[in-house]
Design an enzyme around this catalytic site. Structure first.
Site: not given
Ligand code: PGA
Length: 250
Positions: A9, A11, A95, A97, A167, A173, A213
């Site tokens: 992803n 983003k 997601h 976010e 997740e 992140g 992560s």
């Molecule tokens: P990350 O994000 O690997 O940077 O923690 C994962 C995601 O949001 O899909």
């Protein structure tokens, strides 16, 4: 047998040149792998070009969101049908976010899931608890609600086109990964919820990715956890040096 599914992803990162370069390198290094499924999810504006750059390879291209409407006066929105039209085959929905920064509700996410499936897109439906929710001991309650509401009205044949991504929001992140034990526990729980919504046999076919992560040094232990069938990767998906070893985990 569930084929491992590793998806990046991107983003709101990279630019046109770097997106294209990354897609081309992935194509060269792992574009013909058939033992695991690989996907990249670039920003909307690069989708068309990345689809063309990866055409004929096994790497799938996904979007990071889509509208809950079919078409019309919805300024700034992109429909599932438009994504399908440019060759996108998959969309990430729900997601954290989108849920927490943009206030997307379970009901809105469910409408998007159904639009995407009707338009012929596969779906990665994300679920996950906040740190405060984990601390309060309500993780199962939260992910079960997100999963159940997200899949409302999705029948068994369509479920075959849905992947779930667990997740935990506190791991996204942050560099703080769920342990394989923590991931395995929630994944096993989610499969049980799916069995309750559908049947045991159907639930056994659904892939559940872990996200949060994921890095080259933790992918193997996460993939070894029960019911972990792949990964949805953010930061580490932005560079070939970190995404390729994840795709090629042993
Ligand atoms: P990350 O994000 O690997 O940077 O923690 C994962 C995601 O949001 O899909």
């Amino acid at each position: 047998m569930r084929k491992p599914f590793l998806a990046g992803n991107w983003k709101m990162n990279l630019d046109r040149a770097r997106s294209l370069a990354l897609a081309k390198s992935l194509r060269e290094k792992c574009g013909s792998r058939t033992d695991r499924e690989v996907a990249v999810c670039p920003p909307f504006v690069y989708l068309d070009e990345i689809v063309r750059a990866l055409a004929g390879s096994k790497i799938r291209v996904g979007a990071q969101n889509c509208s809950d409407e079919v078409e019309g006066a919805f300024t700034g929105e992109i429909s599932a049908r438009m994504l399908k039209d440019v060759g996108v085959s998959l969309v990430v929905l729900g997601h954290s976010e989108r849920r927490h920064l943009y206030g997307e509700s379970d009901a809105l996410i469910n409408r998007k899931v159904r639009q995407a499936l009707v338009a012929g897109l596969d779906v990665i439906l994300c679920v996950g608890e906040l740190l405060a929710e984990r601390d309060q001991g309500v993780t199962e309650h939260v992910v079960s609600r997100q999963l159940t509401k997200g899949l409302e009205g999705v029948d068994e044949p369509d479920l075959a086109r849905v992947t779930i991504a667990y997740e935990p929001v506190w791991a996204i992140g942050t560099g703080r990964t769920a342990s394989p034990e923590q991931a395995g526990e929630v994944h096993t729980y989610l499969r049980g919820v799916l069995a309750g919504l559908y049947t045991d046999a159907t639930a056994a076919t659904v892939r559940i990715q872990y996200g949060g992560s994921v890095k080259p040094d933790n992918i193997s232990s996460l993939m070894a956890a029960p019911n972990v069938d792949g990964a949805l990767v953010g930061g580490a998906a932005l560079k070939l040096e970190s995404f390729l070893p994840i795709v090629e985990y042993k």
